[in-house]
Design a protein around this motif. Structure first.
Motif, PDB file in Angstrom:
ATOM      1  N   THR A 145       0.384   1.125  -6.711  1.00 46.90           N
ATOM      2  CA  THR A 145      -0.683   2.418  -6.477  1.00 46.90           C
ATOM      3  C   THR A 145      -1.981   2.344  -6.037  1.00 46.90           C
ATOM      4  N   ASP A 146      -2.830   1.304  -6.790  1.00 49.67           N
ATOM      5  CA  ASP A 146      -3.880   0.836  -6.052  1.00 49.67           C
ATOM      6  C   ASP A 146      -4.293   1.325  -5.017  1.00 49.67           C
ATOM      7  N   ILE A 147      -3.462   1.007  -3.237  1.00 48.70           N
ATOM      8  CA  ILE A 147      -3.541   0.802  -2.358  1.00 48.70           C
ATOM      9  C   ILE A 147      -3.112   2.574  -2.268  1.00 48.70           C
ATOM     10  N   ASN A 148      -3.940   2.279  -1.043  1.00 45.76           N
ATOM     11  CA  ASN A 148      -4.408   3.858  -0.284  1.00 45.76           C
ATOM     12  C   ASN A 148      -3.145   3.607   0.018  1.00 45.76           C
ATOM     13  N   GLY A 149      -2.283   5.290  -0.057  1.00 47.71           N
ATOM     14  CA  GLY A 149      -1.281   5.650   1.064  1.00 47.71           C
ATOM     15  C   GLY A 149       0.249   5.369   0.368  1.00 47.71           C
ATOM     16  N   VAL A 156      12.802  -2.906  -4.604  1.00 49.71           N
ATOM     17  CA  VAL A 156      12.892  -4.294  -3.533  1.00 49.71           C
ATOM     18  C   VAL A 156      12.467  -5.572  -4.367  1.00 49.71           C
ATOM     19  N   GLY A 157      11.775  -4.424  -5.759  1.00 54.43           N
ATOM     20  CA  GLY A 157      10.933  -5.742  -6.986  1.00 54.43           C
ATOM     21  C   GLY A 157       9.021  -5.999  -6.482  1.00 54.43           C
ATOM     22  N   ILE A 158       8.859  -5.540  -5.779  1.00 53.63           N
ATOM     23  CA  ILE A 158       7.281  -4.729  -5.365  1.00 53.63           C
ATOM     24  C   ILE A 158       6.748  -4.198  -6.358  1.00 53.63           C
ATOM     25  N   ARG A 159       5.815  -4.393  -6.954  1.00 59.79           N
ATOM     26  CA  ARG A 159       5.149  -4.089  -8.246  1.00 59.79           C
ATOM     27  C   ARG A 159       3.696  -4.121  -8.268  1.00 59.79           C
ATOM     28  N   THR A 160       3.317  -4.495  -7.752  1.00 63.57           N
ATOM     29  CA  THR A 160       1.953  -5.217  -7.863  1.00 63.57           C
ATOM     30  C   THR A 160       1.355  -5.686  -6.656  1.00 63.57           C
ATOM     31  N   ALA A 161       0.102  -5.833  -6.229  1.00 63.16           N
ATOM     32  CA  ALA A 161      -0.042  -6.340  -4.812  1.00 63.16           C
ATOM     33  C   ALA A 161       0.224  -8.479  -5.297  1.00 63.16           C
ATOM     34  N   SER A 162       0.315  -8.477  -6.333  1.00 63.74           N
ATOM     35  CA  SER A 162       0.305  -9.991  -5.830  1.00 63.74           C
ATOM     36  C   SER A 162       1.680  -9.535  -5.889  1.00 63.74           C
ATOM     37  N   THR A 176       9.439   2.651   4.587  1.00 65.59           N
ATOM     38  CA  THR A 176       9.492   2.574   6.634  1.00 65.59           C
ATOM     39  C   THR A 176       8.553   0.638   6.740  1.00 65.59           C
ATOM     40  N   ARG A 177       9.296   0.442   7.951  1.00 67.76           N
ATOM     41  CA  ARG A 177       8.788  -1.224   7.792  1.00 67.76           C
ATOM     42  C   ARG A 177       6.746  -1.192   8.052  1.00 67.76           C
ATOM     43  N   LYS A 178       6.562   0.407   8.450  1.00 67.59           N
ATOM     44  CA  LYS A 178       5.047   0.429   8.456  1.00 67.59           C
ATOM     45  C   LYS A 178       4.203   0.372   7.778  1.00 67.59           C
ATOM     46  N   ALA A 179       4.831   1.650   7.029  1.00 65.07           N
ATOM     47  CA  ALA A 179       4.426   1.015   5.555  1.00 65.07           C
ATOM     48  C   ALA A 179       4.552   0.085   4.396  1.00 65.07           C
ATOM     49  N   LEU A 180       5.297  -1.092   5.051  1.00 66.56           N
ATOM     50  CA  LEU A 180       5.359  -2.221   4.295  1.00 66.56           C
ATOM     51  C   LEU A 180       4.477  -3.256   4.367  1.00 66.56           C
ATOM     52  N   GLU A 181       4.180  -2.935   6.062  1.00 65.36           N
ATOM     53  CA  GLU A 181       3.417  -3.984   6.009  1.00 65.36           C
ATOM     54  C   GLU A 181       2.034  -3.433   6.148  1.00 65.36           C
ATOM     55  N   LYS A 182       1.134  -2.475   6.097  1.00 65.83           N
ATOM     56  CA  LYS A 182       0.300  -1.599   5.984  1.00 65.83           C
ATOM     57  C   LYS A 182      -0.007  -2.270   4.672  1.00 65.83           C
ATOM     58  N   ALA A 183       0.952  -2.024   3.458  1.00 67.16           N
ATOM     59  CA  ALA A 183       0.202  -3.051   2.108  1.00 67.16           C
ATOM     60  C   ALA A 183       0.482  -3.926   2.169  1.00 67.16           C
ATOM     61  N   VAL A 184       0.819  -4.360   2.706  1.00 70.66           N
ATOM     62  CA  VAL A 184       1.588  -6.293   2.636  1.00 70.66           C
ATOM     63  C   VAL A 184       0.064  -6.769   3.666  1.00 70.66           C
ATOM     64  N   HIS A 185      -0.593  -5.634   4.741  1.00 72.93           N
ATOM     65  CA  HIS A 185      -1.487  -6.585   4.999  1.00 72.93           C
ATOM     66  C   HIS A 185      -3.138  -6.401   4.840  1.00 72.93           C
ATOM     67  N   ALA A 210      -3.073  -5.790   0.988  1.00 74.28           N
ATOM     68  CA  ALA A 210      -2.535  -7.161  -0.247  1.00 74.28           C
ATOM     69  C   ALA A 210      -3.266  -8.509   0.456  1.00 74.28           C
ATOM     70  N   ILE A 211      -3.623  -8.530   1.405  1.00 79.16           N
ATOM     71  CA  ILE A 211      -3.954 -10.258   1.717  1.00 79.16           C
ATOM     72  C   ILE A 211      -4.942 -10.012   2.073  1.00 79.16           C
ATOM     73  N   ASP A 212      -5.632  -8.553   2.300  1.00 85.88           N
ATOM     74  CA  ASP A 212      -7.030  -9.469   2.981  1.00 85.88           C
ATOM     75  C   ASP A 212      -7.433  -8.709   1.450  1.00 85.88           C
ATOM     76  N   ALA A 213      -7.397  -7.948   0.478  1.00 80.21           N
ATOM     77  CA  ALA A 213      -8.490  -8.004  -0.505  1.00 80.21           C
ATOM     78  C   ALA A 213      -8.747  -9.152  -1.596  1.00 80.21           C
ATOM     79  N   LEU A 214      -7.049  -9.844  -0.767  1.00 84.43           N
ATOM     80  CA  LEU A 214      -6.995 -11.117  -2.000  1.00 84.43           C
ATOM     81  C   LEU A 214      -7.031 -12.968  -1.701  1.00 84.43           C
ATOM     82  N   LEU A 215      -6.538 -12.460  -0.442  1.00 83.22           N
ATOM     83  CA  LEU A 215      -6.547 -14.384  -0.244  1.00 83.22           C
ATOM     84  C   LEU A 215      -7.637 -14.788  -0.099  1.00 83.22           C
TER      85      LEU A 215
END
Length: 716
Positions: free
Chosen positions: A9-13, A25-31, A156-165, A167-172
């Motif tokens: 929920t800390d991620i916009n959108g 689907v098992g996703i609760r944190t940015a990790s 939706t696929r777009k919402a999940l992809e946006k969240a994954v991207h 997290a990647i940009d912020a954490l990697l």
């Protein structure tokens, strides 16, 4: 600032509703977003021409120019239809979308787009229905490899992809790599940051292979280190030494003569148990087909433990299986002068307390020599004096930390014996059992009858139903196995597509799934309304599953419609017919295990594999099942044809998100050399720092521990 532990929920959108969908689907944190790997990839860079397309049922890419103005039309069912024509250099197709009226203004005549979908032929015309689409001509071309994720309702696929991207940009940029640099360099592995980025956003197939190889290495490497780490710093070089190995009385209680394979396994166990105290305890797995006689080998080890003054524990993954082991073991051990107890979660507190007292008492009136149970054996308050042997049945159903916790029930370092009914190809033994010595039971006891196997399609349905009724009328019982629990269990918003062969896994165009719940209701209210019928699946509560299985074992239920939860289950000698629906969805080894549930009694038994798949690969697999009953031959063929996925977990997910094994990608990885490399590095690491206690291995220790799943509920 987003961190690995930040809630999604800390991620916009991402608000409450979307967070709830992600949690499903098992996703609760940015990790969790970083490690939620795609289940497949669409190769949109493989562009086809309309005129050359064979309409093979797969999704493909087409680069087309919009040729006519898109128009909306209202249909009678209140749906909106948007359609227009689009063309390549040689031909054209009609493109249609449903309930997306805004697309009429999105697509512009004369502009070029890349469409991805299944082309269909309608008389002399082509139709491309609801394809994915991307405009071309921009500064950055769209990616050729597009990930496909496991979806759920409300996501939706777009919402999940946006969240994954996000997290990647912020954490990697600040992501620590737990794998020591010398191992990465020695094995030519990419960094963790590179792997995470390119597993989600591969720039090309080579980058995807490099990323997947690193992640597969980690999964296997961590798993091979997990037992040592979860056991803490307890020394493993003070194994209990047994001295009395006389099994004559034990063997005299058996109603049959042991096979040569069983005798070899018991000899190996005796050698392990007799090693002097400077050698680590036994750590052995007995692998063999359903019905090959693994249990008697475990019982022999438990008898020897009692004979040498030690107690033993046997842990089974389900209560019904624990009760079956108890029913098989207790009368025999009682004849031999030893007391066996059962410990399960459903027992009354007074019964549990009596067992717990017996595990620490030396009073002959209450002393317990061996206890058989479920995960209740590792619950708080369980202590076992002079624990000399631990046996786990179907060890892949338990998390590594659970098996380690079982060892902690005693004060010394007990011997470990595990059993598995899945014949494993030798090349996979390292990944699954790298920390164990492997004993194989490769022959069946005399008298075990061959199960005749047939492969049929849907046109045989009436004859098949008549065959089911005939078996029941003659006194037999029937299993009907379906690959899913309910309809729509397949991923929502599945855009299809042929998954990339040779990169991670291969996918075929397949018939629709038969769902256990709906199919059971259909049969119960239809053709078999006069026959006692029930259904069983892994989402049911343990007590419900046990009640159904017990009723089937007692003969009260004649037809059991189930998912693969019965793959490892109770022995029902009266069951004479196994029917597997959508057989193309199962690996050969899994089909072999299911077939092993029948043919265990005096009745002539049959296995019928039902499949409407037109795939030549699927037909070849089913032909192999008809030809041979050799579990090891089947396992080797399965590995060659499908990769190792079905040895790690069950059917139903293309790229499985495993909790019990910690193997997300390794289950679909076909380069077994990676497993060998991980095993070599794990052995080297265990020789210098088995518990990963050195400062330079602190990150590695944390990663290994975080890869271990201790949640029993996820294992069923």
């Amino acid at each position: 600032m987003l961190t690995l532990t930040s809630p999604v929920t800390d991620i916009n959108g991402i608000g409450k509703t979307r967070a709830e969908a992600l949690a499903r689907v098992g996703i609760r944190t940015a990790s969790d977003l970083l490690w939620f790997f795609p289940r497949a990839y669409q190769d949109r860079g493989d562009v086809r021409e309309i005129a050359m397309e064979q309409c093979d049922g797969y999704a493909h890419s087409f680069v087309l120019t919009v040729a006519t103005q898109p128009r909306n039309a209202r249909l009678k069912n209140r749906m909106t239809l948007t359609k227009f024509r689009a063309a390549d250099e040689k031909s054209s197709t009609e493109v249609v979308f449903f309930n997306q009226p805004y697309l009429a203004t999105f697509f512009k005549v004369g502009e070029e787009y890349r469409f991805y979908g299944k082309l269909q032929r309608a008389k002399s015309n082509y139709v491309l229905s609801s394809p994915a689409y991307e405009p071309l001509g921009g500064e950055v071309p769209p990616p050729d490899l597009v990930p496909v994720y496991r979806m759920t309702e409300g996501l939706t696929r777009k919402a999940l992809e946006k969240a994954v991207h996000t997290a990647i940009d912020a954490l990697l940029p600040s992501l620590a790599d737990p794998l020591p640099a010398e191992i990465r360099e020695r094995r030519k592995l990419c960094t963790l940051a590179y792997a995470i980025n390119h597993i989600h956003r591969p720039k090309d197939k080579d980058a995807l292979r490099r990323a997947a190889r690193r992640l597969v290495f980690d999964e296997v490497f961590f798993r091979l280190l997990a037992v040592a780490v979860c056991s803490g710093s307890r020394p493993r070089d003070g194994g209990i030494r047994f001295s009395d190995f006389d099994t004559e009385r034990f063997l005299s209680c058996q109603p049959f003569k042991l096979t040569g394979a069983q005798e070899r396994v018991i000899d190996a166990i005796c050698r392990d148990l007799g090693k002097n105290g400077t050698v680590p305890p036994m750590n052995r797995i007995v692998v063999g087909d359903v019905g090959s006689g693994k249990t008697v080998c475990a019982q022999a080890a438990m008898y020897l433990a009692a004979k040498n003054g030690y107690r033993s524990m046997l842990m089974a993954p389900t209560e019904i299986l624990a009760r079956q082991h108890f029913a098989d073991t207790e009368p025999m051990m009682k004849k031999l002068g030893y007391r066996t107890a059962l410990l399960c979660g459903s027992m009354k507190p007074r019964e549990k307390a009596q067992v717990l007292r017996g595990l620490i008492s030396d009073d002959p009136a209450e002393k317990i020599d061996m206890v058989i149970g479920t995960h209740a054996l590792i619950s708080d308050g369980v202590k076992c004096e002079r624990l000399g042997l631990i046996v786990t049945d179907e060890q892949h159903r338990f998390g590594v930390s659970q098996r380690a916790a079982l060892s902690d029930r005693g004060d010394e370092s007990p011997h470990i014996l595990v059993m598995s009914a899945t014949p494993i190809p030798r090349t996979l033994s390292l990944a699954l059992y790298g920390d164990l010595d492997v004993s194989r039971i490769d022959e069946m006891p005399p008298g075990r009858q061959k199960v005749d196997t047939f492969a049929v399609n849907e046109s045989y349905r009436d004859r098949l139903n008549a065959f089911i009724r005939k078996n029941v009328e003659e006194g037999g019982q029937v299993y009907i196995v379906c690959p899913s629990v309910e309809e729509r269990e397949e991923e929502l918003e599945d855009e299809g597509g042929k998954e990339l062969e040779g990169i991670l896994f291969a996918e075929e165009s397949q018939p629709p799934l038969k769902a256990a719940v709906q199919y059971a209701e259909e049969l119960k209210n239809g053709v078999f309304s006069d026959i006692p019928l029930a259904f069983l699946h892994g989402r049911m509560k343990s007590a419900e599953k046990d009640a159904v299985m017990l009723a089937f074992a007692r003969g009260e239920i004649k037809i059991l419609v189930s998912t693969t939860v019965i793959e490892v289950g109770v022995n029902v000698p009266n069951a004479s017919l196994m029917i597997v629906e959508n057989a193309e969805r199962f690996g050969l080894s899994q089909l072999h295990q299911l077939r092993g549930r029948v043919g265990r009694g005096a009745r002539k038994s049959y296995c019928v594999l039902v499949s409407d798949s037109e795939s030549e690969n699927a037909k070849k697999r089913l032909a192999i099942m008809k030809k041979t009953c050799d579990g090891y031959e089947i396992a080797e063929t399965d590995l060659e044809m499908r990769g190792p996925g079905d040895f790690f977990a069950g059917v139903g997910q293309k790229l499985r998100q495993h909790g019990d094994t910690g193997l997300r990608l390794a289950a679909s990885w076909q380069d077994t050399e990676t497993f060998t490399e991980a095993d070599e590095e794990a052995r080297l690491m265990k020789s210098v720092d088995p518990a990963l206690e050195k400062e330079e291995h602190s990150l590695l220790r944390k990663a290994v521990l975080s890869s271990v799943d201790t949640d029993y509920a996820k294992l069923n």
